[in-house]
Design a protein around this motif. Structure first.
Motif, short mmCIF file in Angstrom:
data_model
loop_
_atom_site.label_atom_id
_atom_site.label_comp_id
_atom_site.label_asym_id
_atom_site.label_seq_id
_atom_site.Cartn_x
_atom_site.Cartn_y
_atom_site.Cartn_z
N GLU A 128 0.83 -1.20 0.00
CA GLU A 128 0.00 0.00 0.00
C GLU A 128 0.87 1.26 0.00
OE1 GLU A 128 -2.99 -0.16 3.05
OE2 GLU A 128 -3.74 -2.09 2.33
N LYS A 129 1.97 1.23 0.72
CA LYS A 129 2.89 2.38 0.71
C LYS A 129 3.53 2.54 -0.67
CE LYS A 129 3.94 2.68 5.60
NZ LYS A 129 4.98 2.64 6.65
N LEU A 130 3.82 1.43 -1.32
CA LEU A 130 4.38 1.50 -2.66
C LEU A 130 3.37 2.10 -3.64
CD1 LEU A 130 6.70 0.94 -4.62
CD2 LEU A 130 5.82 -1.41 -4.86
N VAL A 131 2.11 1.75 -3.51
CA VAL A 131 1.07 2.33 -4.36
C VAL A 131 0.97 3.84 -4.12
CG1 VAL A 131 -1.43 2.41 -4.76
CG2 VAL A 131 -0.27 0.21 -4.63
N ALA A 132 0.99 4.26 -2.86
CA ALA A 132 0.93 5.69 -2.53
C ALA A 132 2.14 6.42 -3.10
CB ALA A 132 0.84 5.87 -1.02
N ASN A 136 3.97 5.49 -5.73
CA ASN A 136 3.87 5.52 -7.19
C ASN A 136 2.96 6.63 -7.68
OD1 ASN A 136 5.67 3.43 -7.65
ND2 ASN A 136 4.08 1.86 -7.60
N LYS A 137 1.88 6.89 -6.95
CA LYS A 137 0.95 7.96 -7.34
C LYS A 137 1.62 9.33 -7.31
CE LYS A 137 -3.31 5.65 -6.01
NZ LYS A 137 -4.44 5.63 -5.08
N ALA A 158 5.32 9.69 -7.14
CA ALA A 158 6.66 9.66 -7.76
C ALA A 158 6.59 9.80 -9.28
CB ALA A 158 7.39 8.37 -7.39
N GLY A 159 5.64 9.16 -9.91
CA GLY A 159 5.52 9.25 -11.37
C GLY A 159 5.35 10.69 -11.84
N PRO A 160 4.34 11.40 -11.31
CA PRO A 160 4.18 12.80 -11.70
C PRO A 160 5.39 13.67 -11.35
CG PRO A 160 2.16 11.99 -10.71
CD PRO A 160 3.21 10.93 -10.50
N ALA A 161 6.03 13.41 -10.22
CA ALA A 161 7.22 14.19 -9.84
C ALA A 161 8.35 13.97 -10.84
CB ALA A 161 7.67 13.80 -8.43
N ALA A 162 8.55 12.72 -11.25
CA ALA A 162 9.61 12.42 -12.23
C ALA A 162 9.28 13.06 -13.58
CB ALA A 162 9.78 10.91 -12.38
#
Length: 97
Positions: free
Chosen positions: A17-21, A23-24, A26-30
């Motif tokens: 669940e922390k990985l899902v949070a 990813n939501k 980190a992707g936009p930040a990258a």
């Protein structure tokens, strides 16, 4: 100018669940830093005592952009969301010209 890369190899994922949070966020930040995800998960063949776990590779226009994006407030927020949810080896490397 050589490109920069985020290279992340996950040893363990203890809290999906922390990985899902993460990813939501980190992707936009990258992407905001100009990052393009080249590898995210998928099949892995590990050799020489490698770890056949999740691998992520993100490409940036330069090493400096990769570092600046890592240090950005948006990506730091993603790291807070991830906290202790995984054990990973994360590094920023410079490509070859």
């Amino acid at each position: 100018m050589p490109k920069g890369y985020w290279v992340s190899v996950y040893r363990t994922i203890s809290d999906p669940e922390k990985l899902v949070a993460y990813n939501k966020l980190a992707g936009p930040a990258a992407r905001a830093g100009g990052g393009q995800t080249l590898v995210r998960g998928g099949r892995v063949a590990a050799y020489d005592a490698g770890i056949a776990e999740r691998t992520v590779l993100v490409e940036f226009d330069s090493f400096e952009k990769a570092v600046a994006t890592y240090e950005s407030a948006a990506y730091q927020e993603a790291l807070v969301a991830l906290s202790d949810g995984v054990e990973r080896d994360f590094r920023i490397v410079e490509g070859v010209d």
